[in-house]
Design a protein around this motif. Sequence first.
Motif: not given
Length: 459
Positions: A421-430
């Motif tokens: 559930k971290l968004g497209k291309l894991n943008w939330v994680m970055w």
Amino acid sequence: MESVKPQKDEELERAMALMPRNGSKGEVKEVGGEPDDDYDPHLYRKVPHPTSNFESLAHLLKGCLGTGILAMHEAFHNSGWLSGVVNMAIIGFICTYCFHILVRTQYILCKQYRVPLLSYPQSMKLALQQGPRAVKWISPAAVPITDGFLIIYQLGVCICYLVFVAKNVEDILHSYGVEISLTKVMLFMFLPLLGINLLRNLKVLAPLSTLANIVTFIGLGVVLYYVFQDLPPLSERPMFGPIEKFPLYFGTVLFALEAVGVVIALENNMKTPKSFGSRFGVLNVGMTLVTIMYGFVGFFGYLKYGADSKDSISLNIPKGLIPDITRGLFTFAIFISYGLQCYVPISIIWDNYVSEKVKSSRHSTRYQLILRIVITIFTFMVAAAVPELGLFISLFGAFCLSILGLAFPALMELCVLYPDKLGKLNWVMWKDIGLIIFAMIGLVSGTYSSLRNIIATFQ
């Protein structure tokens, strides 16, 4: 600062037992969204006296306004006026954004575990339990770690209050020819402040808090009157300060802007909690006003006093009857607020780590009074050893609030939305990793600079 009284772990265990047998977390519709079940924590909160939006806004302003705003001119002295204004806006935005993350993540956790509310330490523990393996192992220690930072920060606030009161009393006495050392002033303050700290009923302290806020606003108005007298041209003040002093600016601003305990308490006690984090809700409006007020006082205070800026702007205003009354008002306001600030660490230590061990003892009340006396003595000893208000404000802001206000909310969101559930291309994680790195840089640089300057006072 206010804080939410932590739930007992047994209550949390019983609440978690109500979860589905398969242990499902519940699906999240979108990044930062809510689980798909119909449980709404807001509907199950039983608040005896819920606050309106306006009341919550007033409480937020009250919780953010303290000794920090009186040190803003010195913060601008460390940064330069242009750097101070720009970075005040940036740090204010980041703090507000991290508050949103914290409130939103706690709401998701409440839905997942079907409980009306969770304390900050409990939220941290539950978030880490469902995060990546690299951080999951920390979850058993999450509650004492979070409590530890909250306790250290609140004790730091108490120490800052003691130094502020003592320095202003010393300054007033000196203006009337009474020569007395700062240490002796603190000794005379000890018994009255101990008496305030021995009051165990928060309701008794509440009227004092209201009185303190009224007095603070009156005093701030008088200070600004003197600040605007004969302002020098802006060209006399540098736009940027020495880079090595910027961490001191960062710590001071963070100390002033961060009110993580207040934010959690307000959202949990609102009549309409969904409006707390809306676009024009309490959080955005309140933090915008606070950031503007701090920037305003910092900018014009530094423009007026420049390199002569002292730990508190109340010490910069001229001598005389009205200025002395103003200093007395500030001193009185902070003096009576000491008990409120000490209430939080005492509550955390007693409720979470002491009361269960002594509840069967007939001397339980005596033990609590001993705890209050020990904490009062500790804060006095530290304040007397290093009576440097500005350095203490910067130290506790950088060390504690970089973690509590920036790093932990980002880490909580990362864990709760992990792994899919971290968004497209894991943008939330970055994004969250970036916030954590930013917080760690502020913590290390701000703490190092403050400690280095504190140590230099002994040399």
